[in-house]
Design an enzyme around this catalytic site. Structure first.
Site, mmCIF file in Angstrom:
data_model
loop_
_atom_site.group_PDB
_atom_site.id
_atom_site.type_symbol
_atom_site.label_atom_id
_atom_site.label_comp_id
_atom_site.label_asym_id
_atom_site.label_seq_id
_atom_site.Cartn_x
_atom_site.Cartn_y
_atom_site.Cartn_z
ATOM 1 N N ILE A 43 38.098 43.374 30.963
ATOM 2 C CA ILE A 43 37.239 42.547 30.116
ATOM 3 C C ILE A 43 37.986 41.224 29.984
ATOM 4 O O ILE A 43 38.987 41.135 29.278
ATOM 5 C CB ILE A 43 37.004 43.177 28.736
ATOM 6 N N PRO A 44 37.533 40.188 30.690
ATOM 7 C CA PRO A 44 38.373 39.003 30.925
ATOM 8 C C PRO A 44 38.418 38.000 29.773
ATOM 9 O O PRO A 44 37.954 36.865 29.888
ATOM 10 C CB PRO A 44 37.738 38.395 32.178
ATOM 11 N N CYS A 45 39.011 38.402 28.655
ATOM 12 C CA CYS A 45 39.142 37.470 27.541
ATOM 13 C C CYS A 45 40.088 36.321 27.895
ATOM 14 O O CYS A 45 40.060 35.272 27.240
ATOM 15 C CB CYS A 45 39.621 38.185 26.283
ATOM 16 N N HIS A 46 40.891 36.484 28.953
ATOM 17 C CA HIS A 46 41.781 35.399 29.377
ATOM 18 C C HIS A 46 40.995 34.222 29.975
ATOM 19 O O HIS A 46 41.546 33.135 30.127
ATOM 20 C CB HIS A 46 42.798 35.910 30.401
#
Length: 282
Positions: free
Chosen positions: A245-248
């Site tokens: 889950i690409p919160c970056h």
């Protein structure tokens, strides 16, 4: 992945951290190589092997101007446009992530009392990971610089669950994301503990293709709640599944990369690495 690769990542992270601090002086290849205690030739070669591009090109991906350009180019149809113009690989990856199952109210409230959770430690291009799964899918991934502390954090998420340290197929399949070999991925299922609002935000994050960036305001707009930027930020900060889950990929609207739960330097490295991977495929 060999231990040497983690050493390479540590040196690259150290180099990028140095460049971020000294960006205005535009340090040379020789200067940066000296800071990580290897020769310029070795540093150039190691960097190219790790990222697929030269240090100079990689740093372009990390610049604030690059981030601003990406954000400026985005319109109201941010996600739809990205998929229309994106690579088939990244589009397919989004499809693979669409099966998200929230935990039942009982599982949510009782701390996972009825859950059996498998967990293991694995290496990634960005450091050691703890990966956990239930029978329904991945429930937790975090960077594990300290394995004992990482497991304690996992237990904090599901204090009443039963744990077994074992590698299962659900975990192995999810970790194929780091190989860039989409043919080896089956559908990546996620079994997440979160409020309906958090689940909605996390699902929206999954729609940001690799190599792209978005802002908190973009996410709020995409869920039709323009006034929810702060709540979106809290939901992103509570993301239980690092990288998948690409919160970056969420940065400030100014183009500044901002903070990251697992370190701002690691976030910058991940953004640059993804941009480099995308550049190799184009």
């Amino acid at each position: 992945m060999e231990t040497q690769n983690l050493t390479d990542y540590s040196r690259i992270a150290q180099a990028i951290d140095y460049i971020k601090v000294n960006f205005k002086s535009q340090p040379t290849l020789e200067e940066v190589a000296e800071k990580v205690h290897i020769s310029p030739f070795h540093f150039q070669r190691m960097f190219k092997e790790w990222a697929g591009v030269s240090p100079k090109k990689f740093l372009q991906y990390l610049s604030v101007e690059y981030a601003k350009t990406i954000l400026k180019d985005k319109q109201v149809t941010l996600f739809d446009a990205a998929f229309e113009t994106g690579l088939s690989g990244t589009s397919r990856l989004h499809d693979l992530f669409m099966n998200i199952e929230g935990m039942t109210p009982g599982e949510y409230k009782n701390g996972g009392e009825q859950l059996n959770i498998n967990y293991s430690f694995a290496e990634s291009p960005f450091g050691n990971l703890i990966v956990a799964s239930t029978a329904k899918g991945i429930c937790y991934i975090a960077f594990a610089d300290d394995e004992q502390l990482a497991f304690a954090d996992l237990q904090g998420q599901f204090p009443n669950a039963k744990y077994q340290q074992v590698v299962d197929m659900i975990q192995q399949n999810a970790l194929y994301i780091f190989t860039q070999d989409w043919t080896k991925l089956n559908q990546i299922k996620l079994h997440l503990k979160g409020t309906p609002f958090q689940l909605k935000v996390w699902e929206t994050l999954l729609k940001i293709p690799m190599g792209n960036l978005s802002s908190y305001a973009d996410i709020a707009q995409s869920i039709d709640n323009l006034g929810a930027s702060r709540a979106v930020g809290s939901a992103i900060g509570a993301n239980p599944v690092a990288f998948l889950i690409p919160c970056h990929r969420i940065i400030k609207s100014t183009g500044d990369f901002g903070q990251y739960h697992w370190g701002s330097t690691r976030k910058a490295v991940m953004i640059g690495w993804e941009a480099a991977q995308l550049n190799q495929e184009s």
